[in-house]
Enzyme design. Structure first.
Site, short mmCIF file in Angstrom:
data_model
loop_
_atom_site.label_atom_id
_atom_site.label_comp_id
_atom_site.label_asym_id
_atom_site.label_seq_id
_atom_site.Cartn_x
_atom_site.Cartn_y
_atom_site.Cartn_z
N CYS A 2 90.36 -81.11 -45.90
CA CYS A 2 90.44 -79.99 -44.98
C CYS A 2 89.91 -78.78 -45.73
O CYS A 2 89.79 -78.80 -46.94
CB CYS A 2 91.88 -79.75 -44.58
SG CYS A 2 92.64 -81.22 -43.86
N ARG A 27 84.19 -79.32 -44.26
CA ARG A 27 85.25 -80.13 -44.86
C ARG A 27 86.14 -80.81 -43.82
O ARG A 27 86.94 -81.68 -44.15
CB ARG A 27 86.12 -79.26 -45.78
CG ARG A 27 85.37 -78.67 -46.94
CD ARG A 27 86.29 -77.81 -47.76
NE ARG A 27 87.35 -78.59 -48.37
CZ ARG A 27 87.27 -79.18 -49.55
NH1 ARG A 27 86.19 -79.05 -50.27
NH2 ARG A 27 88.27 -79.87 -50.03
N TRP A 76 90.67 -82.04 -41.02
CA TRP A 76 90.17 -83.40 -40.81
C TRP A 76 91.42 -84.26 -40.77
O TRP A 76 92.12 -84.43 -41.76
CB TRP A 76 89.26 -83.80 -41.97
CG TRP A 76 88.60 -85.12 -41.75
CD1 TRP A 76 87.45 -85.37 -41.03
CD2 TRP A 76 89.02 -86.39 -42.26
NE1 TRP A 76 87.16 -86.70 -41.06
CE2 TRP A 76 88.10 -87.35 -41.80
CE3 TRP A 76 90.09 -86.81 -43.04
CZ2 TRP A 76 88.21 -88.71 -42.11
CZ3 TRP A 76 90.21 -88.16 -43.35
CH2 TRP A 76 89.27 -89.08 -42.88
N ASN A 102 95.79 -79.26 -47.62
CA ASN A 102 94.72 -80.25 -47.73
C ASN A 102 95.26 -81.37 -48.61
O ASN A 102 95.75 -81.10 -49.71
CB ASN A 102 93.49 -79.59 -48.39
CG ASN A 102 92.42 -80.60 -48.76
OD1 ASN A 102 92.27 -81.61 -48.09
ND2 ASN A 102 91.70 -80.33 -49.84
N GLY A 103 95.20 -82.61 -48.12
CA GLY A 103 95.71 -83.72 -48.92
C GLY A 103 96.70 -84.55 -48.10
O GLY A 103 96.71 -84.47 -46.86
N GLU A 481 70.47 -96.60 -48.59
CA GLU A 481 70.67 -95.19 -48.29
C GLU A 481 70.09 -94.84 -46.91
O GLU A 481 70.72 -94.11 -46.13
CB GLU A 481 70.02 -94.33 -49.40
CG GLU A 481 70.00 -92.85 -49.14
CD GLU A 481 71.38 -92.19 -49.03
OE1 GLU A 481 72.39 -92.84 -49.34
OE2 GLU A 481 71.43 -91.03 -48.59
N LYS A 485 72.41 -93.25 -43.92
CA LYS A 485 72.10 -91.97 -43.26
C LYS A 485 72.01 -92.16 -41.75
O LYS A 485 72.51 -91.34 -40.98
CB LYS A 485 70.77 -91.38 -43.77
CG LYS A 485 70.80 -90.75 -45.12
CD LYS A 485 71.38 -89.35 -45.14
CE LYS A 485 72.74 -89.33 -45.77
NZ LYS A 485 72.86 -89.48 -47.17
N GLU A 488 75.56 -92.75 -40.16
CA GLU A 488 76.47 -91.60 -40.10
C GLU A 488 75.95 -90.51 -39.17
O GLU A 488 76.74 -89.78 -38.58
CB GLU A 488 76.80 -91.04 -41.49
CG GLU A 488 75.69 -90.36 -42.20
CD GLU A 488 76.12 -89.80 -43.56
OE1 GLU A 488 77.22 -89.28 -43.67
OE2 GLU A 488 75.32 -89.90 -44.51
N HIS A 504 67.81 -115.62 -46.26
CA HIS A 504 69.14 -116.20 -46.48
C HIS A 504 70.12 -115.76 -45.39
O HIS A 504 71.32 -115.89 -45.55
CB HIS A 504 69.66 -115.80 -47.87
CG HIS A 504 68.78 -116.28 -48.97
ND1 HIS A 504 68.67 -117.62 -49.30
CD2 HIS A 504 67.94 -115.62 -49.79
CE1 HIS A 504 67.80 -117.75 -50.29
NE2 HIS A 504 67.34 -116.56 -50.59
N LYS A 602 82.93 -83.61 -45.27
CA LYS A 602 82.04 -83.52 -46.41
C LYS A 602 82.66 -84.08 -47.69
O LYS A 602 82.03 -84.83 -48.41
CB LYS A 602 81.64 -82.06 -46.62
CG LYS A 602 80.72 -81.83 -47.80
CD LYS A 602 79.33 -82.31 -47.49
CE LYS A 602 78.37 -82.15 -48.63
NZ LYS A 602 77.20 -83.01 -48.45
C1 F6R Z 1 76.80 -89.62 -47.12
C2 F6R Z 1 77.70 -88.87 -47.95
C3 F6R Z 1 78.87 -89.58 -48.58
C4 F6R Z 1 79.14 -89.04 -50.00
C5 F6R Z 1 80.42 -89.66 -50.57
C6 F6R Z 1 80.69 -89.19 -51.99
O1 F6R Z 1 75.75 -88.82 -46.66
O2 F6R Z 1 77.55 -87.70 -48.13
O3 F6R Z 1 78.69 -90.96 -48.58
O4 F6R Z 1 78.04 -89.35 -50.81
O5 F6R Z 1 81.50 -89.31 -49.75
O6 F6R Z 1 80.85 -87.81 -52.05
P1 F6R Z 1 80.76 -87.02 -53.43
O7 F6R Z 1 79.35 -87.13 -53.90
O8 F6R Z 1 81.14 -85.61 -53.09
O9 F6R Z 1 81.72 -87.69 -54.35
#
Ligand code: F6R
Length: 607
Positions: A2, A27, A76, A102-103, A481, A485, A488, A504, A602
Site C-alpha cells: 500500500c 503501490r 492494495w 502497509n503490510g 518476459e 508483460k 499483466e 515436446h 508495483k
Molecule cells: C512485472 C513486474 C514484477 C516485478 C516483481 C519484482 O512487470 O514489475 O514482476 O518485477 O514484482 O519486483 P522488484 O523488482 O521490485 O523486486
C-alpha cells in the site's frame, strides 16, 4: 504494497497528502483514504472511498484547508475486499485516533477477539483495524502516542509500516516499521513520512531512512527516532538524487510509455563511470569474494528474468557456475549454501518481501550477498553485503520496463568485472564488449524511433485469444518476459517457450492464425538455424509469425521487426524493447488501465 503518506507543517495538509498519494498510487489502487487533525481533542476528519484515488478526491474537493497535519493511504487489498469500510485510515471508537498500514498483521484475529471482549466495536474486516483499537487503549494509558506505538509494536506479529495521528497531539505523526518501507522527508519547518521518496520529492531532497523495528515521531520542527525500548537512535540521512520531473508523465499518455522511452538514458546512467581506458570499474564489489565457487541469483517476476539473462554472461565470461531461482520458492526450501556461494538478489523496489526473505535466508546460511537494486536506501540493499544501484530513476508504471533493462546491464557489468578480476577474459575481449555495451543506448533509441509500424501492427492482433513467444539461449528468458508483460497488461493468455521445447508439447497450442512472436538470435549464432526451423514448424501449423531480428537476418515471417545488431549476449536489451511496446499497445487497444493493471501493485511487500 500500500502507499502511505503523512504531513505535518505550516501548509494545508490535505493538499500535500493527496499529492503524495498520487505519486504512490502505483503501490495500490483498490481504495484510498485520509485522516486530518482539525482541532485539538476533537474527532479527526476522516474520508475513505473504494476505487481509485480520484473517487476520494472528487468527494473531498478542496475541503479542510485548515488542517496542518494528516495522513493518507492508497490500498492494495489483502485482508477484506476493496470497500469503503475496509479502506484506510481505521479509527478508534472515539474518532480521535487514526491509523494507516502497509503490510500484514499476522496475529490480528487474536488481537481482535481480545479487543472485542474489552468492548471495542469493529467497522471493517481488515487486520489493520485491530492496530487502531490497540493503539488507542495504550494511548489512553500513556498519553504519549510514540510510547504507545512502541508498546503495541511488541505485540504485533507480521510486517508493517504504520502511521498514526491523534487529535490530542494535533501536530504529531507517529510511524513505525518492520519489514516494510518508511522514509522521512525533512523540509523547512515541515516533515513528511512516506512509503517512498517519490511522495515528497517536489518538496524536499533531504530524507532519513528508518531501520527495522524503529518508531519515529515527527512534528513540524522535530524528528525523533527510537528503537522499541525507547532508546533514541540516529537515523541515516540521505539526499534524493531523483528529479521531481522524473516522477511525472512529461507529456506521455502513460508512465509506462514514458519509461519505455527513457530506456536509452537509463542504460546510459547505469553505464556511467563503469569503464576506464584499462577496463571495468565496480568499486562496490571490493569487499566481495569474486572467486566464489557458485553464484545464486534470487528475484521475482521481471527481475527474475534479468537474472536468467545474466546467467549466460556470467557463465560465459566469468566461468562461474550460476543458478537462478525464484525468491518466492527459494525461501521455502532447504538449499545447500556455503560461504563460497555469492547470492545476488535483484529488485527494482528493494522491498519485495519474497526477495527480502530469501536474502535473509541466504545470509543465515552463511552466503555472501550482493544486491542489484534501483531504490536507494531500500531494505534489500541495506541488508546486503554490497549493492550495485541501477540508476534507472523512479519507475512508476506497475509493469517494469527500464528497471529490467538496467538490471540486465548492471549484471553484465558485474559479469565483466568478475571476468577482469579472475582474468577469464582478455583485455581485448573486455574492450570489445565495452564498446558493444556503450552502443546500447543509441541502439535502443533507434528502435524507439521506428516503433510506429509495430504499434499499428499490434492493434491488428487485439482480438487474439492467445499469443506465444519463442526464443532460444538468451532469447528464451526474453520470450518469458514478453509473455509476462502481455499477461499483466493486456490480460491475455500468453506463454514464453524455449524453441527446442516446442515439439515436446507446446506446439499443440498452435492453431490457424495464432500469433507467435519469435526472437531471432544474430545470424552468427549457432542457434540461428535452429530458430529458423522452429519458425517453419509453427508456420506449417498455421501460426502468424512476428519475427524480431537484426538487419542481417533473413527470416520467413508475416511481420518482421528489425533491431540493431549487437553481441549475442547483449541482444535481450534490444529484443525486449519491441516486446514492451507490443504489450503496451495491446493494453491500450483493449481499453485496459496501462499504468495500474487490475489486481497488481508495483511493489509486493506482502507474502
Ligand atoms: C512485472 C513486474 C514484477 C516485478 C516483481 C519484482 O512487470 O514489475 O514482476 O518485477 O514484482 O519486483 P522488484 O523488482 O521490485 O523486486
Amino acid at each position: 504494497m500500500c502507499g502511505i503518506v503523512g504531513y505535518t507543517g505550516p501548509n494545508p495538509a490535505l493538499q500535500k497528502v493527496l499529492e503524495g498519494l498520487k505519486r504512490l498510487e502505483y503501490r495500490g489502487y483498490d481504495s484510498a483514504g485520509v485522516a486530518l487533525t482539525l482541532s485539538k481533542g476533537q474527532p479527526l476528519f476522516v474520508a475513505k472511498k473504494a476505487g481509485k484515488l480520484n473517487n476520494l478526491e472528487n468527494e473531498l474537493a478542496a475541503k479542510h484547508e485548515s488542517a496542518h497535519s494528516g495522513i493518507g493511504h492508497t490500498r492494495w487489498a489483502t485482508h477484506g475486499g476493496p470497500t469503503d469500510e475496509n479502506a484506510h485510515p481505521h479509527i478508534s471508537n472515539d474518532g480521535k485516533l487514526a491509523v494507516i498500514h502497509n503490510g500484514i498483521i499476522e496475529n490480528y484475529l487474536e488481537l481482535r477477539k481480545e479487543l472485542e471482549s474489552r468492548g471495542h466495536k469493529f467497522a471493517s474486516e481488515t487486520d489493520t483495524e485491530s492496530v487502531a483499537h490497540l493503539l488507542s487503549e495504550h494511548f489512553k494509558n500513556t498519553g504519549d502516542l510514540a510510547a504507545a506505538m512502541r508498546e503495541i509494536c511488541q505485540k504485533l506479529r507480521g510486517s508493517f509500516t504504520l502511521l498514526a495521528v491523534h487529535s490530542d497531539a494535533p501536530e504529531t505523526i507517529v510511524g513505525a516499521r518492520r519489514n516494510s518501507p518508511l522514509v522521512v522527508g525533512v523540509g523547512a519547518g515541515e516533515h513528511f513520512l512516506a512509503s517512498d521518496v517519490s511522495a515528497f520529492i517536489s518538496h524536499t531532497k533531504q530524507a532519513l531512512e528508518l531501520g527495522q523495528d524503529q518508531v519515529v515521531e515527527v512534528t513540524p520542527d522535530a524528528v525523533v527516532v527510537t528503537d522499541l525500548t525507547g532508546q533514541v537512535v540516529q537515523p541515516k540521512s540521505f539526499e534524493i538524487t531523483w528529479d521531481a520531473k522524473a516522477a511525472e508523465r512529461g507529456g506521455f499518455t502513460h508512465f509506462m510509455l514514458k519509461e519505455i522511452f527513457e530506456q536509452p538514458k537509463a542504460i546510459s546512467d547505469t553505464l556511467t563511470g563503469r569503464f576506464t581506458e584499462s577496463g571495468v570499474k565496480c568499486e562496490e564489489l571490493k569487499s566481495i569474494n569474486l572467486n566464489a565457487k557458485r553464484i545464486l541469483i534470487l528475484a521475482c517476476g521481471t527481475a527474475y528474468h534479468a537474472g536468467l539473462i545474466a546467467k549466460y554472461a556470467i557463465e560465459e565470461w566469468a566461468k562461474t557456475p550460476v543458478d537462478v531461482e525464484l525468491a518466492s520458492e527459494f525461501r521455502y526450501r532447504k538449499p545447500v549454501l556455503t560461504n563460497d556461494t555469492l547470492v545476488i538478489t535483484i529488485s527494482q523496489s528493494g522491498e519485495t518481501m519474497d526477495t527480502l526473505m530469501a536474502l535473509r535466508h541466504a545470509k543465515e546460511l552463511g552466503a555472501q550477498t550482493l544486491s542489484v537494486c534501483n531504490t536507494i536506501g531500500s531494505t534489500i540493499p541495506r541488508e546486503s553485503d554490497a549493492v550495485v544501484y541501477t540508476h534507472a530513476g523512479p519507475e512508476i508504471a506497475v509493469a517494469s520496463t527500464k528497471a529490467l533493462l538496467t538490471q540486465i546491464i548492471a549484471l553484465q557489468v558485474i559479469a565483466l568485472y568478475i571476468s577482469q578480476e579472475k582474468k577469464t577474459l582478455s583485455t581485448h575481449e573486455i574492450s570489445k564488449l565495452r564498446d558493444a555495451m556503450l552502443s546500447l543506448p543509441n541502439q535502443v533509441e533507434e528502435i524507439l524511433e521506428t516503433v510506429e509500424p509495430l504499434r499499428e501492427m499490434t492493434r491488428g492482433f487485439k482480438d487474439s485469444t492467445s499469443v506465444l513467444f519463442l526464443g532460444r539461449h538468451v532469447g528464451f528468458p526474453a520470450a518469458l518476459e514478453g509473455a509476462l508483460k502481455l499477461k499483466e497488461l493486456a490480460y491475455m493468455h500468453a506463454e514464453g517457450f524455449a524453441g527446442g521445447e516446442l515439439k515436446h508439447g507446446p506446439i499443440a497450442l498452435i492453431e490457424a492464425g495464432t500469433p507467435v512472436i519469435a526472437i531471432m538470435p544474430p545470424v552468427t549464432s549457432e542457434i540461428s538455424e535452429k530458430m529458423r526451423s522452429n519458425i517453419q514448424e509453427v508456420k506449417a501449423r498455421g501460426a502468424n509469425v512476428i519475427a524480431i531480428c537484426d538487419a542481417n537476418t533473413e527470416v520467413d515471417a508475416s511481420h518482421v521487426i528489425r533491431i540493431p545488431s549487437t553481441h549475442e549476449l547483449l541482444q535481450p536489451a534490444l529484443s525486449i524493447v519491441p516486446l514492451q511496446v507490443f504489450a503496451y499497445e495491446m493494453a491500450v487497444a483493449r481499453g485496459n488501465d496501462v499504468d495500474q493493471p487490475r489486481n497488481l501493485a508495483k511493489s509486493v511487500t506482502v507474502e
